[in-house]
Design an enzyme around this catalytic site. Sequence first.
Site, PDB file in Angstrom:
ATOM      1  CG  LEU A 264      96.103 -14.629  80.664  1.00 21.71           C
ATOM      2  CD1 LEU A 264      96.731 -13.242  79.826  1.00 21.71           C
ATOM      3  CD2 LEU A 264      96.499 -14.361  81.963  1.00 21.71           C
TER       4      LEU A 264
ATOM      5  N   GLY B  26      87.606 -16.233  73.845  1.00 20.64           N
ATOM      6  CA  GLY B  26      86.757 -16.487  73.560  1.00 20.64           C
ATOM      7  C   GLY B  26      86.938 -15.502  71.784  1.00 20.64           C
ATOM      8  N   GLY B  27      85.576 -16.047  70.756  1.00 17.22           N
ATOM      9  CA  GLY B  27      85.593 -15.593  69.786  1.00 17.22           C
ATOM     10  C   GLY B  27      86.770 -16.114  69.287  1.00 17.22           C
ATOM     11  CG  PHE B  28      86.906 -15.807  65.553  1.00 18.38           C
ATOM     12  CD1 PHE B  28      86.151 -15.307  65.036  1.00 18.38           C
ATOM     13  CD2 PHE B  28      86.481 -16.982  64.843  1.00 18.38           C
ATOM     14  CE1 PHE B  28      84.861 -14.972  64.681  1.00 18.38           C
ATOM     15  CE2 PHE B  28      85.393 -17.321  64.493  1.00 18.38           C
ATOM     16  CZ  PHE B  28      85.010 -16.514  64.144  1.00 18.38           C
TER      17      PHE B  28
ATOM     18  CB  THR C 274      94.910 -13.919  75.537  1.00 21.21           C
ATOM     19  OG1 THR C 274      94.250 -13.596  74.572  1.00 21.21           O
ATOM     20  CG2 THR C 274      96.078 -13.208  76.695  1.00 21.21           C
TER      21      THR C 274
ATOM     22  CE  LYS D  63      96.252  -9.436  73.883  1.00 19.86           C
ATOM     23  NZ  LYS D  63      96.285  -7.638  73.945  1.00 19.86           N
TER      24      LYS D  63
ATOM     25  CG  ASP E 252      86.806  -3.030  75.309  1.00 23.77           C
ATOM     26  OD1 ASP E 252      87.666  -4.383  75.138  1.00 23.77           O
ATOM     27  OD2 ASP E 252      85.995  -2.543  75.281  1.00 23.77           O
TER      28      ASP E 252
END
Length: 794
Positions: free
Chosen positions: A16, A19-21, A24, A41, A139
């Site tokens: 899906l 990104g980063g650490f 998904t 996740k 967010d």
Amino acid sequence: MIGQLIDGRYQIVRNLDAGGFAKTFIAEDSRRPGRPQCVVKRLEPSQTDAHTLEVSRRLFQREAEVLERLGHHPQIPRLLANFEENQEFYLVEELIIGHPLTQEIVTGQPISEGQVIGILIEILDILVFVHGQGVIHRDIKPSNIIRQHSDGRLFLIDFGAVKEVTTQIGGVYAGGSPTVVGTQGYMPLEQFHGHPRFNSDLYALGVIAIQALTGLPANDISTLRDPYNPDRTAIVWHHRVPQVNPRLANIIDRLVVFDCTQRYQSATDVLNDLRNSIYQPLVEPTIFTPQIQLLESPQKNKLGLILAGIGGSMALLAVMGLGGNYYLQQKSLTQAKKSYYQGLEKVLQQDYKGAILNLDEALKINPKYGQAYYQRCLANYYQNNELKAIEDCTQAINYLPKKYNSVGIYLKVDEKTKALITNGVQNDSPAVKESIKEGDKILEIDGKSTDNLSLGEAEDLLRGGEVGSSVKLKIASVDGSTRELTLKRENLTNDEFDLAYDFRGLSRYYTQDYQGAIADFDEAIRLAPIYFKYYYNRGLARSKQGDKSGAIKDFDKSIEINANYEPAYSERGLIHQLLGQSEPAVKDFDRAIELEPNNAITYYNRGNSYISLGNKEAGIEDYTKAIELDPKYTNAYLFRCTERSNLSQHQAALADCNQVIELDPNFPEGYVGRGLVYQNQGDNQKAIADYTQAIKLDPQNERAYYNRGIVRRLLADTQGAIADYTKAIEIDPNDPFPYHGRGLIYSDSGNRQQAIEDLQKASQLYLQAGRRSGYNNALAAIAKLEKQPATTGN
């Protein structure tokens, strides 16, 4: 990773996001029947030393507990599992099948106010729960709001708390600094600096509302901010949507104030204002819709429209959805009927989301179930989903029968006693002839006690026979007496049929399809020509389309049928006011106040009409009454401020305008009004300061530029005055006053030719507007200039 089995249970089928650490995936749960899909996740610490893993484990567990609590809300995905595997941390969440709001909020395609209000209310309801759990989302943006396909509900996903943990697990312990959680454009200043508050989420929701109403991309929203005072002001956007409901605009403004101490402090506060403010627009017409849950007496339900109980058959058919006799011939309830009646009861309880689920089930079984389409139309309408309401009402019109066999009694379950009572009776029915009244308790039907009967079973007994067949009733009347009656069923008109046209018309009205709305109201009137509210609704649609005379005729007809219908007088008065017909406007407002003496808006509108007639004292008196009824009525304070200043009551005027600013420090007209008071007092510097503040709040405020130009001319600031008049003309090139003012200042500075050009333009615009006095003054100034020798100004 595709195909990998995690925790011996979850098989990855699709990526899906990454990104980063964190990454998904979509996975299948191999231990459940049907292998339902879920969201997995994976959080990856950047280091795997014992200390980092222990801290990460503690943080991860803390946030899993938060998500577990949040998942108890029906519009937040549930946490299904959390575990650690191979020094990586996993969250498994419910998969919501739907689409993100990015598919509804599309650049260049503004959506209706009704849709925006629906989104606001639904997300605010979720935030009340989330914030009550001590959690800030951090967010909120369209891509993190999912509309579930099965029932249209909105879900809030991707909580920033998880992102924070991801950042802490992956970043802090790698020697970096914590990353601020959020998305640029939706983050307020305090969140950007790493200090989010509960109302940081409200700011993001306000940005979404502006994005939806303007059709601007998210990255362009920031360009609407005031360049003069970025630390205090809010986003300036009204000029992009000039027809926006002013109260909705004010609510959104308070959501996006940059100073978090001046912003709304809670989601509950916003919901209360939406329910108690926007649904009483200042000058926008209020449209009638039948009240879903009829009470003992009509009442107003503030949903941007007036909802009132409809007397007689019309209202009750709107509630009970009777008709479709050919679906109800079986003695026992089918599953479709059971689902329908379950949905109907939820409509009565105003549980519209639950109602839609039941009605969906009924329509899956019987796709020609006219009553189910009609009730689902109502449920969608009251959830502000006008497009779905239009579809359902169209299907209802296709499948509803025009006649049905019954005795004309409509039922509901009393919320307090749970007894089966009459919800009213249909006009010219056997029930009317036997003087059955709303509120009578039905004790028995054909010898059967109603104690153990469901609403649907009781309805079937009333409608379960041929024309001329008898039904025996035992009734406890509202006066306390008990009697037994035998009624014969008749083939009655299905009033639900014309109500389907009415609701479709209302839905089209709110999607700004005024021609389509008028066509539907025409049909409703043809089917029920004595129903005054259909004329009222058509009048509102005609007014929106610009047919003011046709609107007045419809309001006339509504009043002719029901001389005590207050909204028709109020709306007719507003149209008279807009047409400059102040005397008939005052008469209409007089009658409206006689019928409803506690409506602050009507006093405010009558006050405006009195002012137009030159009766300033009466106007001020009405503004005062409006303020007594609604102490937070900013426009009433503002207009009273202006008129008191015109009467040289400067201190009282100043107090009024100060009150406007105190109630709403981001309302530019409050500063314009106070600036005018200072100007009338001769305090020119304070006047300029207020006009400047108004311009900072709203750079498109033509009146502020014009008034500041007047004061600058008085202070001999020629260039400043010309600049202000020029800006006012740029904003509204059809206003004669800035041309007149600039022409005079050009005349003062010796620029004869430019002065004559501006004054000629002003005279033309005065004439077009019917302002004879201004026209004559402009001509006199031109004549004076033409007698002077030609010179060239600076």
